[in-house]
Scaffold this active site. Structure first.
Site, PDB file in Angstrom:
ATOM      1  CE  LYS A  44      -1.790   4.371  20.180  1.00 23.71           C
ATOM      2  NZ  LYS A  44      -3.202   4.431  20.464  1.00 23.71           N
ATOM      3  CE1 TYR A 280      13.150 -14.990  43.659  1.00 21.06           C
ATOM      4  CE2 TYR A 280      12.485 -13.932  41.725  1.00 21.06           C
ATOM      5  CZ  TYR A 280      13.237 -14.135  42.888  1.00 21.06           C
ATOM      6  OH  TYR A 280      14.214 -12.845  42.939  1.00 21.06           O
TER       7      TYR A 280
END
Length: 388
Positions: A44, A280
């Site tokens: 999956k 940042y």
């Protein structure tokens, strides 16, 4: 790696190398852990980020006789595109009303049913397709997520499934459930769920169901709970060489090897003075004259922003740490004055045998689990398959 793959890897901005030989060896090791049970390779979520089709093929080559997916769309894609032998069974379990039941029936998928609404929809699809369905009834033995509750709800679902079987609409091929805490050895819920599972499967069999397989064992149960193996085990993360949790053990404890290595080429190396803010918010400031390396991977590629200032990276044979915030497309490492050339490999994680960090190291840095680290690596990162 083939010569072509090696040349391609050398020029990529970043890459996730998937060692299919390691995956095959992991499947064989897991089969040895449960010699009396068949093995379902869970692929999956694009095989936990490793690539569903190549990993499904490799798992089958190593002896998996079942494949498992969450969504029917994943299972249908496997059946249509993977070129698997006809006798390989594919099961899918995450259904919502109005799902592609007819397509699943026609593709010979094993579909999970955990409620009467789902049984109604699959039998309606059978009548339209003119083919019987393969159905696996899911029992909620204590996880409290998908599956049918014990007691009256289970009795109703089993009875309805048996009647549909007698009408020739379907074959109940399996009875199954899922553990809540198998990755916490000794947790009392494990024994309680096993007892409930035996009770619920016994009831179904007394009502006349004769499933091909009963299964509840995920990766940690496959590795540590022989009493939970029944007829089929469903390893997911362990197949890719990642431990379900540090409490269960390391991959090496079970003879497993991580299949994914995530690496990038340094985009820039530059000298900066002390007191220089980095990325940042300037959450990192250089403590003195140093060199900075720019790694061209970011949270758009699946690198967890929560690992800002903590994520480990191997550059030029040394462990470095993310300096400041991880941005969308890039992050910085402080190279401590070393000056590797641009293009030098930065390894975020791998098996660990070259001294590089592992997915578990990144999980610890980000406050999450290793499952998430490998699964979230995005499609901007090419997969390069080794030992196909």
């Amino acid at each position: 790696m083939s010569e072509t793959a090696a040349r391609r890897a050398a020029v990529l901005r970043a890459r996730a190398e998937i060692d299919l030989a390691a995956l095959r060896a992991n499947v064989r090791a897991l089969r040895e852990r449960a010699p009396g049970a068949a093995l379902m390779a869970v692929v999956k979520a694009d095989a936990y980020g490793h690539g569903a089709i190549p990993c499904a093929r490799a798992a089958v080559e190593a002896g998996a006789t079942w494949l498992g997916t969450a969504t029917p769309q994943e299972a249908l894609a496997l059946r249509a595109r993977a070129g698997l032998p006809d006798d390989v069974r594919i099961m899918c379990w995450l259904w919502t009303p109005g799902g592609p039941w007819r397509e699943a029936v026609e593709a010979r998928l094993d579909v999970s049913v955990g409620a009467t609404w789902a049984l109604d929809e699959v039998t309606d699809a059978v009548r339209r397709a003119g083919l019987p369905a393969r159905v696996q009834l899911k029992a909620d033995t204590g996880l409290g997520r998908g599956g049918c509750q014990p007691g009256a709800d289970w009795e109703e679902l089993v009875g309805a499934a048996r009647r549909a079987e007698e009408e020739g609409l379907l074959r109940v091929t399996g009875l199954w459930s899922h553990f809540a805490c198998a990755d916490e050895p000794g947790h009392p819920s494990i024994a309680a769920q096993l007892t409930r599972f035996r009770e619920m499967t016994s009831h179904a069999e007394r009502r006349g169901l004769r499933p091909e397989v009963r299964h509840i064992a995920n990766s940690p149960a496959t590795l540590t709970l022989p009493d939970a193996h029944f007829d089929l085990v469903r390893p997911g993360i362990a197949m890719y060489g990642v431990s379900p949790s540090p409490e269960v053990g390391t991959p090496a404890d079970f003879g497993l090897r991580p299949a994914m290595t995530l690496a990038a080429s340094l985009a820039l190396v530059k000298q900066v003075p002390g007191g220089h803010g980095v990325s940042y918010g300037h959450h990192y400031t250089t403590p003195g004259d140093t060199t900075l390396g720019l790694v061209p991977l970011g949270y758009a590629d699946g690198i967890p922003r929560h690992a800002s200032s903590t994520g480990p990276v191997l550059v030029d044979g040394k462990w470095r740490t993310v300096a400041g915030r991880i941005a969308m497309d890039q992050f910085v490492v402080d190279l401590g004055g070393d000056r590797p050339e641009p293009g030098t490999e930065a390894v975020l994680f791998g098996p660990g045998d070259r001294g590089e960090p592992t997915a578990e190291d990144w999980a610890q840095a980000a406050g999450t689990i290793a499952y998430e680290i490998v699964t979230r690596i995005g499609t901007r990162v090419p997969r390069v398959y080794l030992n196909e």
